[in-house]
Write an enzyme that holds these catalytic residues in place. Sequence first.
Site, PDB file in Angstrom:
ATOM      1  CG  ASP A 173      -2.127   0.793   1.164  1.00 36.11           C
ATOM      2  OD1 ASP A 173      -2.475   1.244   0.054  1.00 36.11           O
ATOM      3  OD2 ASP A 173      -2.783   1.006   2.222  1.00 36.11           O
ATOM      4  CG  HIS A 174      -1.072   4.991   0.406  1.00 33.83           C
ATOM      5  ND1 HIS A 174      -1.426   5.985  -0.492  1.00 33.83           N
ATOM      6  CD2 HIS A 174      -2.228   4.488   0.885  1.00 33.83           C
ATOM      7  CE1 HIS A 174      -2.741   6.064  -0.543  1.00 33.83           C
ATOM      8  NE2 HIS A 174      -3.257   5.165   0.278  1.00 33.83           N
TER       9      HIS A 174
ATOM     10  CG  HIS B 188      -6.309   6.513   4.122  1.00 35.34           C
ATOM     11  ND1 HIS B 188      -5.337   7.275   3.524  1.00 35.34           N
ATOM     12  CD2 HIS B 188      -6.617   5.550   3.235  1.00 35.34           C
ATOM     13  CE1 HIS B 188      -5.060   6.774   2.328  1.00 35.34           C
ATOM     14  NE2 HIS B 188      -5.828   5.737   2.128  1.00 35.34           N
TER      15      HIS B 188
ATOM     16  CG  HIS C 273      -6.969   4.464  -1.525  1.00 30.98           C
ATOM     17  ND1 HIS C 273      -5.822   4.138  -0.842  1.00 30.98           N
ATOM     18  CD2 HIS C 273      -6.776   4.062  -2.803  1.00 30.98           C
ATOM     19  CE1 HIS C 273      -4.966   3.573  -1.668  1.00 30.98           C
ATOM     20  NE2 HIS C 273      -5.511   3.521  -2.871  1.00 30.98           N
ATOM     21  N   GLY C 274      -9.951   4.471   1.536  1.00 31.28           N
ATOM     22  CA  GLY C 274     -10.805   4.963   2.618  1.00 31.28           C
ATOM     23  C   GLY C 274     -12.128   4.230   2.707  1.00 31.28           C
ATOM     24  N   GLY C 275     -12.069   2.907   2.565  1.00 33.98           N
ATOM     25  CA  GLY C 275     -13.314   2.123   2.526  1.00 33.98           C
ATOM     26  C   GLY C 275     -14.071   2.092   3.850  1.00 33.98           C
TER      27      GLY C 275
ATOM     28  CG  ASN D 266      -7.348   0.187  -0.845  1.00 28.12           C
ATOM     29  OD1 ASN D 266      -7.456  -0.725  -1.639  1.00 28.12           O
ATOM     30  ND2 ASN D 266      -6.387   1.081  -0.904  1.00 28.12           N
TER      31      ASN D 266
HETATM   32  P1  13P Z   1      -9.488   2.909   5.641  1.00 20.71           P
HETATM   33  O1  13P Z   1      -8.428   2.880   6.686  1.00 20.71           O
HETATM   34  O2  13P Z   1     -10.336   4.127   5.744  1.00 20.71           O
HETATM   35  O3  13P Z   1     -10.266   1.657   5.567  1.00 20.71           O
HETATM   36  O4  13P Z   1      -8.731   3.076   4.240  1.00 20.71           O
HETATM   37  C1  13P Z   1      -7.927   2.032   3.778  1.00 20.71           C
HETATM   38  C2  13P Z   1      -7.067   2.452   2.650  1.00 20.71           C
HETATM   39  O5  13P Z   1      -7.480   3.166   1.748  1.00 20.71           O
HETATM   40  C3  13P Z   1      -5.689   1.965   2.637  1.00 20.71           C
HETATM   41  O6  13P Z   1      -4.917   2.527   1.618  1.00 20.71           O
END
Ligand code: 13P
Length: 285
Positions: A82-83, A179, A207-209, A229
Amino acid sequence: MPIVALKEMLDDALNRRYGVGAFNIVNDLTLKAVLEAAEEQRSPVIIQTSIKTVKTTGVDVLFAMWSEMAKKVSVPVCLHLDHCPDRNLISACLAKGWGSVLFDASSLSLDENRRQTIEVVAEARRYGAAVEGEIDSIKTVDEVAASSQATHHHSVEVSLAFIHDTQIDCFAPAIGNAHGVYKETPTLDVQLVSDIVSAHPIPIALHGGTGLTDDQFKDLIGRGCAKVNISTAVKMSYMQSNLAFLKQAESADRWDPLALFKQVEKDVKVMAANYMQVFGSAGRA
Ligand code: 13P
């Protein structure tokens, strides 16, 4: 062979409009729980590792855990970093066997991001691995709350040119997502996803699910978000399950770590399985 290329996995998800959950695991227990959920749900899954997790466990140990567990799974699985803005860590993970990386150069100028992403794509291709790219930084919920300025986002045209020039396999746009735990349900620029995918059918990473509603997931997956994600929900499920078990252990004065692991694994597995149902990936493998 359960370990498949990310591109193959996400192209199928994009074509058939379901979302593959990319769960940020933090240790062996969460890795095992997410893989078990995928097996039980007959769902493809992406095991996602943050830089912190890679550095805490170490590239070698983490990869050994992954490969031993993944080879026993019969559904398609893939390991993704990830990132990551750190080119050395990207190289180390690709060389070790990660199937995909998110090269996060969103803090660089667009030109420099493009130049370096082209290099990372060439490097990844040598290993048969995939690259996710990003041009607008996806912030944390706290960063968004602390910033007084409206965030500038690149246009659809700029996004499309970046995708075309770099030949990335998956694109992560900033659409008002963040996130962490949203203070309230965010309003998302869902049209941006449709505009990109209709002009260039590339799997989009959402992202930011954690904290999005089932309707938001379904809408965005229908528009082309083939990778979804989930990180904060994994951490919350893991920590809250530990806490609940330990409170009980304390009141009963019974201290059984293996029973703790069993309970936490079960709770994390249920959390992941629920997302697989919502994303429509259950039953696709
Ligand atoms: P969350 O932490 O909001 O679930 O986001 C996960 C994410 O996008 C990881 O890159």
